[in-house]
Design an enzyme around this catalytic site. Structure first.
Site, short mmCIF file in Angstrom:
data_model
loop_
_atom_site.label_atom_id
_atom_site.label_comp_id
_atom_site.label_asym_id
_atom_site.label_seq_id
_atom_site.Cartn_x
_atom_site.Cartn_y
_atom_site.Cartn_z
N LEU A 146 0.88 -1.25 0.06
CA LEU A 146 0.12 0.23 -0.35
C LEU A 146 0.71 1.07 0.19
CD1 LEU A 146 -2.84 -1.47 2.97
CD2 LEU A 146 -3.23 -0.73 0.17
N GLY A 147 1.85 0.83 0.36
CA GLY A 147 3.42 2.45 0.49
C GLY A 147 4.21 1.98 1.64
N GLY A 164 9.75 6.09 5.49
CA GLY A 164 10.89 5.81 6.72
C GLY A 164 11.12 4.82 7.23
N ASP A 187 2.00 15.23 14.05
CA ASP A 187 2.42 15.58 12.59
C ASP A 187 0.90 15.48 12.25
OD1 ASP A 187 3.65 14.80 9.75
OD2 ASP A 187 4.50 12.56 10.27
#
Length: 812
Positions: free
Chosen positions: A500-501, A504, A619
């Site tokens: 999916l992705g 880091g 974040d």
């Protein structure tokens, strides 16, 4: 012909009687009604201290006439009792009087009785008096009370009234709601007392329970955890000389006007008259949330209003109907996964003895039995000796309570409640063995890992990671631990098709568990130092956070160098995939965008104020907002989040982490972060949702950022030009302008000038709230002039100073 030839005495007597009759139509000063002195429509009786008034009235938007009692001289007519609620009079011809048999009666224009007290009164010289407690009392010449309105109530309980508690009588449904807000005829809901075991207040819908207060422990109702303050601590259970028991309520301040009522829509509420504002304020109302609805999650399940999936099975129990449960239909409840020792007729050896598991902070189940425990016995022992006993609790003020039937209507509270000990088979109480796991703890905002003894395991769902908050050992949620091989199978050996992705920390894969549940697996890269820190942080934080607008952590896998987190799968991936893709922007219509904005705001409010921990996310950005199948937003990625102590409001760090464009000025330049730095990020994200533009897409323009562009058009009163063109013609103009205004307040340069998230939620959801004017922004959190080289690593893009990073986290 004149009056000169008439009898002057007769004329005087006629005029006197004529004037007296008409004056009586407009005033009735006395607080009593006597035989021969009817109360006609238009007349009223007022209590001696002028607290209450009795007469005929019509509800709002109705011409029907009823006899009722209400508070005297208040601008809002709060009716507390209705006589002929089932037989209204269609005009103003009604009369309230005491008949020849001594009973109070309501007659219509045809002298037909539409209501009566129906008391047996030997005396004919009866009187009815309205007292200052709002009670209409009918008594005879012998001064004996034969009827009173407080014993025949409508929908309202007042201080001074008594509600009978009688085990032989059973449930006392003393109060019945109106049918609607403007119709006082009996409605669907009733309020009263269930006297079984220790008494409790119950709201019924027809014959079914809708809400209950939990059991009376002599001080409070144990199922109402917020039962604090002088206005709730006025209840008492009184024993009279004749053996009768009554619930009473005495306010701490006798001058206060207080009332309880069961509303027409099924809500019990306590109200107090506010002199300064001239209206009734609601002090408390039940059911207060979804978990307050009776047995919301079914038998042997626990409801927790602070969790995103509010229902969960008790330990040792599994969903009765898995497919329905996974779809959010929890009514089927749960069933026991392993039979009790006594149910299996197994010889009573130590390894097979049933035991008890503690559930803390509970609203105890309904329908217990009270047990008398002798000096040589214990409540636990009495339960173990009875195979029908499946749980017990010992409560101060009540004693030993045991349950022999299904455990229903159990709720978990953030604070308050009682300890429930549920009976489980021995095998359910033995902790599963695991291999190479660590117990996670935190101290202040710095997470640490502590090594634990290595053990072996082989099952798919092989154990749990025990998370403890230091200094609060009563709160220990368990995080399921998955076997590495089961995760390999679920993700098809981490195939590229399931990817999916990545970022880091490592990569994210889609998977499917054996039961069919879809998951997202976050696999830590062995080379990622930052990823390890994020992994530790998330496993500590998100396991303790449960809210419908936060992504749910299902478990983890720790085996050797492999470390993985398993989340609920979000089929619509992340917000940025829609928001910044011109081919998908139109799929986010205005209503969806506004719902997403509200959801993110409520999720942040939970992190900042309502969760057991005070969390700063640090974040917040579009790629960290995941969307479920209904496009509901879920805040994700807590790898950079920090915990604040109870009195801590601001912290400083030497390593600024986050994503440029979303960071507040004080955080980007000074390393200072607080709830207000999250508010800044929310403001940027809100403006991106409205405009469909990235904040960073303006770097080469005259405004340098989206914030500068928004300020320019907002200041020029051209704010509607900011709205994404794909939805501009169909959006709500007022809501869009309000959102832009709120966004500008959130991105103020000074943290002190930004609103809190609680204020943001109110501003977004209330059109009546006046908004302050924002100041022109002068700073934006863009790149600074140097880079922390120690944070550089292969596959991890460093884009600004002090570890300010962009991680490529796709929708999971």
């Amino acid at each position: 012909m004149g009056i000169t030839g008439r009898n002057p005495v007769g004329i005087f007597l006629f005029l006197f009687l004529f004037i007296s009759y008409f004056l009586s139509l407009f005033c009735q000063a006395a607080n009593t009604i006597t035989q021969g002195q009817p109360i006609r429509d238009g007349q009223t009786v007022i209590s001696e201290g002028q607290n209450f008034e009795l007469g005929f009235f019509s509800p709002a938007n109705s011409s029907s006439r009823y006899v009722g009692i209400w508070y005297y001289s208040l601008p809002e007519k709060a009716v507390i009792w209705v006589g002929n609620r089932e037989s209204p009079i269609s005009d103003q011809s009604g009369v309230l009087w005491i008949g020849e048999n001594g009973n109070l009666m309501v007659l219509d224009g045809n002298n037909k009785s539409v209501w009566s007290t129906n008391a047996s009164i030997p005396s004919q010289n009866a009187t009815a008096a309205l007292n200052d407690e709002g009670d209409l009392i009918l008594s005879g010449s012998d001064n004996k009370v034969y009827w009173q309105s407080s014993n025949d109530p409508t929908d309202t309980f007042l201080p001074g009234m008594r509600v009978q508690v009688n085990a032989e009588m059973g449930e006392n449904r003393a109060f019945t709601s109106w049918k609607s807000a403007n119709d006082p005829s009996p409605g669907r809901y009733s309020l009263g007392v269930d006297p079984r075991a220790s008494p409790q207040i119950v709201v019924w819908e027809g014959e079914d329970r809708r809400w209950r207060s939990g059991h009376w422990d002599g001080r409070i109702f144990s199922g109402v955890p917020n039962m604090t303050g002088n206005y709730l601590y006025g209840f008492g259970l009184s024993d009279l000389e004749n053996g009768s028991r009554y619930f009473t309520y005495t306010p701490s301040n006798a001058a206060d006007k207080l009332r309880f009522r069961i509303r027409w829509d099924g809500y019990e509420e306590q109200l107090r008259w506010q002199k300064d504002t001239g209206n009734w304020s609601v002090i408390q109302s039940q059911p207060a949330n979804q978990c307050e609805l009776y047995n919301k999650c079914g038998d042997f399940a626990v409801c927790s209003a602070s969790d995103s999936a509010i229902c969960s099975c008790m330990k040792g129990f599994v969903p009765k109907y898995t497919d329905q449960w996974n779809k959010g239909n929890w009514s089927g409840g749960c069933m026991r996964s392993t039979q009790l020792q006594c149910q299996r007729n197994v010889s009573n050896i130590a390894e097979e003895t049933d035991g008890f598991f503690d559930l803390m902070c509970m609203k105890l189940p309904d329908f217990p039995d009270l047990m008398v425990v002798d000096s040589d016995e214990t409540c636990e022992g009495m339960c173990l000796q009875n195979c029908s006993c499946i749980a017990y609790a010992e409560v101060n003020g009540i004693g030993c309570m045991i349950w022999k039937r299904d455990l229903v209507d159990v709720q978990h509270f953030a604070k308050g409640g009682n300890k429930l000990r549920i009976r489980l088979a021995h095998s359910e109480l033995v902790l599963p063995t695991v291999s190479s796991i660590s117990c996670c703890k935190y101290k202040q905002d710095k997470p640490i890992f502590e090594a634990s003894k290595s053990r072996e395991f082989s099952t798919d769902l092989s154990g749990s990671v025990d998370l403890a908050i230091e200094g609060n050992e009563t709160s220990r949620p368990e995080l399921p631990l998955f076997n590495f091989n089961s995760v390999v199978i679920a993700t098809n050996n981490f195939s590229e098709d399931n990817k999916l992705g990545e970022g880091g920390f490592g990569s994210v894969y889609k998977g499917r568990l054996p039961g069919g549940q879809e998951i997202a697996v976050k696999r830590l890269s062995r080379r990622s130092v930052q990823g390890l820190e994020e992994f530790k942080n998330e496993i500590i934080l998100i396991a303790k956070l449960q809210h419908r607008n936060l992504v749910r952590l299902l478990g983890c896998c720790i085996q050797g160098e492999e470390k993985m987190l398993l989340y609920e799968y979000m089929p619509n991936k992340s917000l940025d995939g829609f928001l910044f893709d011109s081919s998908k922007q139109a799929l986010l219509d205005w209503r969806k965008r506004f719902t997403i904005i509200e959801g993110i705001a409520r999720g942040l409010l939970y992190l900042h104020r309502d969760s057991r921990l005070r969390i700063i996310h640090r974040d917040l950005k579009a790629s960290n907002i995941l969307l479920d199948e209904d496009m509901n937003p879920k805040i994700s990625d807590f790898g950079m989040a920090r915990i604040f102590g109870g009195n801590q409001h601001e912290a400083n760090t030497n390593r600024v982490v986050g994503t440029y464009g979303y960071m507040s000025p004080e955080y980007a330049m000074e390393g200072l972060f607080s709830v207000k730095s999250d508010v800044y990020s929310f403001g940027v994200l809100l403006l991106e949702i409205i405009t469909g533009r990235r904040n960073t897409s303006f770097r080469l323009s005259e405004y340098s950022s989206l914030i500068g562009h928004v300020w320019h058009l907002w200041h020029e009163e051209k704010a509607m030009e900011l709205v994404d063109p794909s939805i501009r013609d169909t959006c709500s103009r007022d809501e869009a302008l309000r959102c832009i205004h709120v966004g500008m307040l959130c991105v103020q340069d000074s943290a002190a000038q930004r609103p809190t998230m609680s204020s943001v939620v109110i501003m977004l959801e209330s059109e009546a709230t006046a908004l302050p004017l924002p100041r022109q922004p002068t700073f934006t959190s863009m790149r600074s002039s140097f880079v922390d080289t120690e944070s550089c690593m292969e596959g991890h893009e460093i884009v600004s100073s002090n570890d300010v990073t962009v991680t490529m986290v796709f929708g999971r």
